[in-house]
Design an enzyme around this catalytic site. Structure first.
Site, mmCIF file in Angstrom:
data_model
loop_
_atom_site.group_PDB
_atom_site.id
_atom_site.type_symbol
_atom_site.label_atom_id
_atom_site.label_comp_id
_atom_site.label_asym_id
_atom_site.label_seq_id
_atom_site.Cartn_x
_atom_site.Cartn_y
_atom_site.Cartn_z
ATOM 1 N N SER A 142 51.624 -51.001 -62.574
ATOM 2 C CA SER A 142 52.149 -51.740 -63.726
ATOM 3 C C SER A 142 52.809 -53.002 -63.185
ATOM 4 O O SER A 142 53.169 -53.063 -62.000
ATOM 5 C CB SER A 142 53.190 -50.891 -64.453
ATOM 6 N N TYR A 155 61.175 -46.144 -65.335
ATOM 7 C CA TYR A 155 59.747 -46.473 -65.206
ATOM 8 C C TYR A 155 59.549 -47.464 -64.062
ATOM 9 O O TYR A 155 58.633 -47.328 -63.252
ATOM 10 C CB TYR A 155 59.262 -47.046 -66.537
HETATM 11 N N1 LIG Z 1 49.889 -49.400 -71.942
HETATM 12 C C1 LIG Z 1 50.534 -50.235 -71.143
HETATM 13 O O1 LIG Z 1 51.140 -51.229 -71.605
HETATM 14 C C2 LIG Z 1 50.550 -50.009 -69.648
HETATM 15 C C3 LIG Z 1 50.958 -51.092 -68.856
HETATM 16 C C4 LIG Z 1 50.993 -50.932 -67.489
HETATM 17 C C5 LIG Z 1 50.623 -49.739 -66.907
HETATM 18 N N2 LIG Z 1 50.234 -48.691 -67.690
HETATM 19 C C6 LIG Z 1 49.866 -47.442 -66.996
HETATM 20 O O2 LIG Z 1 48.524 -47.146 -67.322
HETATM 21 C C7 LIG Z 1 48.333 -45.729 -67.283
HETATM 22 C C8 LIG Z 1 47.684 -45.270 -68.576
HETATM 23 O O3 LIG Z 1 48.475 -45.709 -69.667
HETATM 24 P P1 LIG Z 1 47.940 -45.761 -71.173
HETATM 25 O O4 LIG Z 1 48.488 -46.988 -71.792
HETATM 26 O O5 LIG Z 1 46.498 -45.492 -71.221
HETATM 27 O O6 LIG Z 1 48.812 -44.564 -71.784
HETATM 28 P P2 LIG Z 1 48.382 -43.195 -72.536
HETATM 29 O O7 LIG Z 1 47.344 -43.477 -73.555
HETATM 30 O O8 LIG Z 1 49.674 -42.572 -72.941
HETATM 31 O O9 LIG Z 1 47.693 -42.351 -71.395
HETATM 32 C C9 LIG Z 1 48.396 -41.574 -70.467
HETATM 33 C C10 LIG Z 1 47.439 -40.523 -69.951
HETATM 34 O O10 LIG Z 1 48.110 -39.765 -68.942
HETATM 35 C C11 LIG Z 1 47.873 -38.395 -69.200
HETATM 36 N N3 LIG Z 1 48.951 -37.569 -68.681
HETATM 37 C C12 LIG Z 1 50.261 -37.610 -69.007
HETATM 38 N N4 LIG Z 1 50.912 -36.626 -68.357
HETATM 39 C C13 LIG Z 1 49.981 -35.956 -67.631
HETATM 40 C C14 LIG Z 1 50.031 -34.832 -66.780
HETATM 41 N N5 LIG Z 1 51.175 -34.181 -66.519
HETATM 42 N N6 LIG Z 1 48.887 -34.406 -66.198
HETATM 43 C C15 LIG Z 1 47.722 -35.039 -66.448
HETATM 44 N N7 LIG Z 1 47.605 -36.103 -67.241
HETATM 45 C C16 LIG Z 1 48.738 -36.559 -67.829
HETATM 46 C C17 LIG Z 1 47.740 -38.272 -70.703
HETATM 47 O O11 LIG Z 1 46.927 -37.139 -71.047
HETATM 48 P P3 LIG Z 1 47.446 -35.713 -71.554
HETATM 49 O O12 LIG Z 1 48.653 -35.965 -72.409
HETATM 50 O O13 LIG Z 1 46.269 -35.170 -72.299
HETATM 51 O O14 LIG Z 1 47.745 -34.954 -70.303
HETATM 52 C C18 LIG Z 1 46.991 -39.543 -71.046
HETATM 53 O O15 LIG Z 1 45.606 -39.353 -70.942
HETATM 54 C C19 LIG Z 1 49.705 -45.123 -66.997
HETATM 55 O O16 LIG Z 1 49.817 -44.871 -65.624
HETATM 56 C C20 LIG Z 1 50.658 -46.223 -67.416
HETATM 57 O O17 LIG Z 1 51.897 -46.128 -66.749
HETATM 58 C C21 LIG Z 1 50.177 -48.807 -69.058
#
Ligand SMILES: NC(=O)c1ccc[n+]([C@@H]2O[C@H](COP(=O)([O-])OP(=O)(O)OC[C@H]3O[C@@H](n4cnc5c(N)ncnc54)[C@H](OP(=O)(O)O)[C@@H]3O)[C@@H](O)[C@H]2O)c1
Length: 257
Positions: A142, A155
């Protein structure tokens, strides 16, 4: 796995049940990988596999559990094909408390999922990635991995730690056939990231993106991950930082009224 494509390369994507992970799985299947999609919500993974077709396999996995990650590695090995790509994407944020009142539980959860989850899965799949002779690990960090912001402490700390893991791993694997890539997104509008951060409060989640003409979407990051992972094997994109045009820096977001 499709019997006609026995030696298709395997890509494992964690956190593939939503957002960036699901988009990345779709994209990598389109690039010719057999994609193993891993997360806790099996129903969502099954729906994704149905959509992608024979080039995908679902494995229910909790990256905070050693046993669950060991079962993931066993399921991947059972497919009997080279494992050439791991996308460490599972992660997320909880809360926006200042450090002064930070929730230890939230900080622990963020460290366990983002940092230790990446450690567990990387450890479990590294032997197979190395054995493939052409392994790639992409970790989704991130912009919080290098810029603190108020209310982001837990975070920010976790993503900084994830970057430290990635940088250390790249040094330790120097000379081995595994490259180590970090993709650091800024503001990405996904369905669940902000919603989870605000404990299910949709209005607060929506306010993150209010007035931002075009926040990034999950497909934009999937595109970056797929691009980095499909460069010739001698090319290592160490770190790719990607933001929407409206976000010039963590604190500099253009919002239209
Ligand atoms: N959206 C943003 O603005 C943003 C910006 C920078 C970085 N990121 C990073 O990008 C990545 C994905 O984010 P996203 O925006 O796609 O968010 P998201 O839709 O909330 O996806 C998070 C994913 O992680 C999985 N997860 C959570 N806890 C878990 C566990 N204990 N074991 C296995 N899987 C787990 C969730 O699946 P389940 O709940 O089904 O397990 C879900 O598929 C993350 O690392 C986040 O920090 C996001």
């Amino acid at each position: 796995m499709d019997k006609n494509q026995d030696m298709q390369n395997i890509a494992v994507v964690t956190g593939a049940s939503s957002g960036i992970g699901a988009a990345t799985a779709r994209r990598l299947a389109g690039e010719g990988f057999h994609v193993v999609v891993a997360a806790r919500r099996a129903d969502r993974l099954d729906a994704l596999v149905k959509e992608i077709g024979p080039n995908a396999t679902a494995v229910e996995c909790d990256v905070t559990s050693d046993d669950s990650v060991a079962a993931l590695a066993a399921a991947v090995a059972a497919l009997g094909a080279p494992v050439t790509l791991l996308v460490n994407n599972a992660g997320g944020a909880r809360g926006v408390d200042p450090v002064a009142t930070g929730s230890v539980d939230d900080w622990q959860w963020m460290y366990d999922v983002n940092v230790l989850g990446t450690l567990r899965v990387t450890k479990a799949l590294l032997p197979a990635l190395e054995a493939s002779g052409r392994g790639t690990i992409v970790t989704v960090g991130s912009t919080a991995a290098f810029t603190p912001y108020e209310g982001g402490g837990g975070y920010v700390a976790a993503k900084h730690a994830e970057t430290a893991l990635v940088g250390t791993l790249r040094l330790e694997l120097c000379g081995k056939p595994v490259r180590v890539i970090e993709v650091d997104p800024g503001m990405v509008r996904t369905d669940e990231f902000a919603l989870n951060r605000f404990g299910g409060d949709q209005d607060r989640a929506d306010s993150v993106y209010a007035g931002v003409r075009e926040p990034l979407v999950a497909d934009d990051i999937a595109d970056c991950i797929a691009w980095a992972a499909t460069r010739p094997q001698h090319v290592n994109v160490d770190r790719l930082v990607v933001r929407p045009v409206a976000q010039a820096a963590q604190h500099k977001v253009h919002r239209e009224q």
